[in-house]
Scaffold this motif. Sequence first.
Motif, mmCIF file in Angstrom:
data_model
loop_
_atom_site.group_PDB
_atom_site.id
_atom_site.type_symbol
_atom_site.label_atom_id
_atom_site.label_comp_id
_atom_site.label_asym_id
_atom_site.label_seq_id
_atom_site.Cartn_x
_atom_site.Cartn_y
_atom_site.Cartn_z
ATOM 1 N N THR A 5 1.450 -15.780 3.882
ATOM 2 C CA THR A 5 0.003 -15.869 3.904
ATOM 3 C C THR A 5 -0.513 -15.360 2.565
ATOM 4 O O THR A 5 -0.215 -14.219 2.184
ATOM 5 N N ASN A 6 -1.239 -16.192 1.845
ATOM 6 C CA ASN A 6 -1.829 -15.815 0.558
ATOM 7 C C ASN A 6 -0.794 -15.445 -0.499
ATOM 8 O O ASN A 6 -0.951 -14.461 -1.213
ATOM 9 N N TYR A 7 0.277 -16.207 -0.596
ATOM 10 C CA TYR A 7 1.267 -16.031 -1.652
ATOM 11 C C TYR A 7 1.439 -17.336 -2.396
ATOM 12 O O TYR A 7 1.295 -18.413 -1.824
ATOM 13 N N ILE A 8 1.816 -17.223 -3.671
ATOM 14 C CA ILE A 8 2.199 -18.398 -4.433
ATOM 15 C C ILE A 8 3.481 -18.094 -5.185
ATOM 16 O O ILE A 8 3.822 -16.935 -5.412
ATOM 17 N N ILE A 9 4.224 -19.133 -5.529
ATOM 18 C CA ILE A 9 5.409 -18.984 -6.371
ATOM 19 C C ILE A 9 4.949 -19.284 -7.785
ATOM 20 O O ILE A 9 4.263 -20.266 -8.045
ATOM 21 N N PHE A 29 -5.446 -9.471 0.576
ATOM 22 C CA PHE A 29 -4.294 -9.059 1.360
ATOM 23 C C PHE A 29 -3.340 -10.245 1.473
ATOM 24 O O PHE A 29 -3.771 -11.367 1.692
ATOM 25 N N SER A 30 -2.055 -9.982 1.327
ATOM 26 C CA SER A 30 -1.045 -11.022 1.455
ATOM 27 C C SER A 30 0.127 -10.491 2.255
ATOM 28 O O SER A 30 0.427 -9.300 2.222
ATOM 29 N N GLN A 31 0.796 -11.397 2.934
ATOM 30 C CA GLN A 31 1.932 -11.018 3.759
ATOM 31 C C GLN A 31 2.978 -12.121 3.708
ATOM 32 O O GLN A 31 2.647 -13.298 3.712
ATOM 33 N N SER A 62 -2.295 -2.189 -7.628
ATOM 34 C CA SER A 62 -2.282 -2.714 -6.268
ATOM 35 C C SER A 62 -1.183 -1.987 -5.496
ATOM 36 O O SER A 62 -0.422 -1.213 -6.068
ATOM 37 N N VAL A 63 -1.107 -2.244 -4.201
ATOM 38 C CA VAL A 63 -0.181 -1.527 -3.328
ATOM 39 C C VAL A 63 0.662 -2.532 -2.557
ATOM 40 O O VAL A 63 0.181 -3.597 -2.185
ATOM 41 N N ALA A 64 1.921 -2.161 -2.295
ATOM 42 C CA ALA A 64 2.820 -2.990 -1.490
ATOM 43 C C ALA A 64 3.522 -2.117 -0.458
ATOM 44 O O ALA A 64 3.757 -0.925 -0.687
ATOM 45 N N LYS A 65 3.856 -2.751 0.666
ATOM 46 C CA LYS A 65 4.604 -2.080 1.737
ATOM 47 C C LYS A 65 5.721 -3.010 2.187
ATOM 48 O O LYS A 65 5.544 -4.218 2.227
ATOM 49 N N MET A 122 1.119 -7.011 0.468
ATOM 50 C CA MET A 122 0.621 -6.619 -0.859
ATOM 51 C C MET A 122 -0.838 -7.012 -0.976
ATOM 52 O O MET A 122 -1.342 -7.815 -0.211
ATOM 53 N N ASP A 123 -1.466 -6.454 -2.008
ATOM 54 C CA ASP A 123 -2.826 -6.872 -2.318
ATOM 55 C C ASP A 123 -2.916 -7.202 -3.803
ATOM 56 O O ASP A 123 -1.951 -7.070 -4.538
ATOM 57 N N ALA A 124 -4.089 -7.644 -4.210
ATOM 58 C CA ALA A 124 -4.327 -7.979 -5.619
ATOM 59 C C ALA A 124 -5.422 -7.066 -6.151
ATOM 60 O O ALA A 124 -6.344 -7.501 -6.808
#
Length: 161
Positions: A5-9, A29-31, A62-65, A122-124
């Motif tokens: 969700t909300n990711y690109i390569i 927000f992306s997952q 930004s933050v990632a989990k 993650m977020d942007a």
Amino acid sequence: MEDATNYIINGFSGASNGQVIRVPNTAQFSQIETDLGAAAGVVAGGSYKIGVNFVDETDGISVAKVFVDDVEIGTWSFDGTAGVQLNPGAATGNFSQPGNFRFVEFDTPVVISENSVLKIEMDAGNGEPGRIDSITLTPAEVPEENQAPTGVVVTPVLTEI
């Protein structure tokens, strides 16, 4: 990558296979989720430490989990301090400079079962679109015995009131 969700390569110089997954600049927000276990043909099960190769630019935070089976394994910030720099002393900046590549490994081993799922959120934030190059699973030993203390003795102390 089974579910995103909300990711690109994104093509990215210096990255594994020349590309990373990243959060679009417009996403808050992306997952992403992917199967890990034997059912997916990734690992045969057992205990592993999880590591993440990521790109940490200098123009935002930004933050990632990372989660396995919906249990949070670790978190980090794209702020120039998380993990270790993979090319120490190399130039950093706001794109694919060699000094922006970093690695973080989480100390707590996690048990991967036949149907385990890895999830990254993650977020942007602040102009820093989280970018991940690769995930590593390193076999780890898990103590067979509980390492917690077996008991605590509390002795009450009476004082005058």
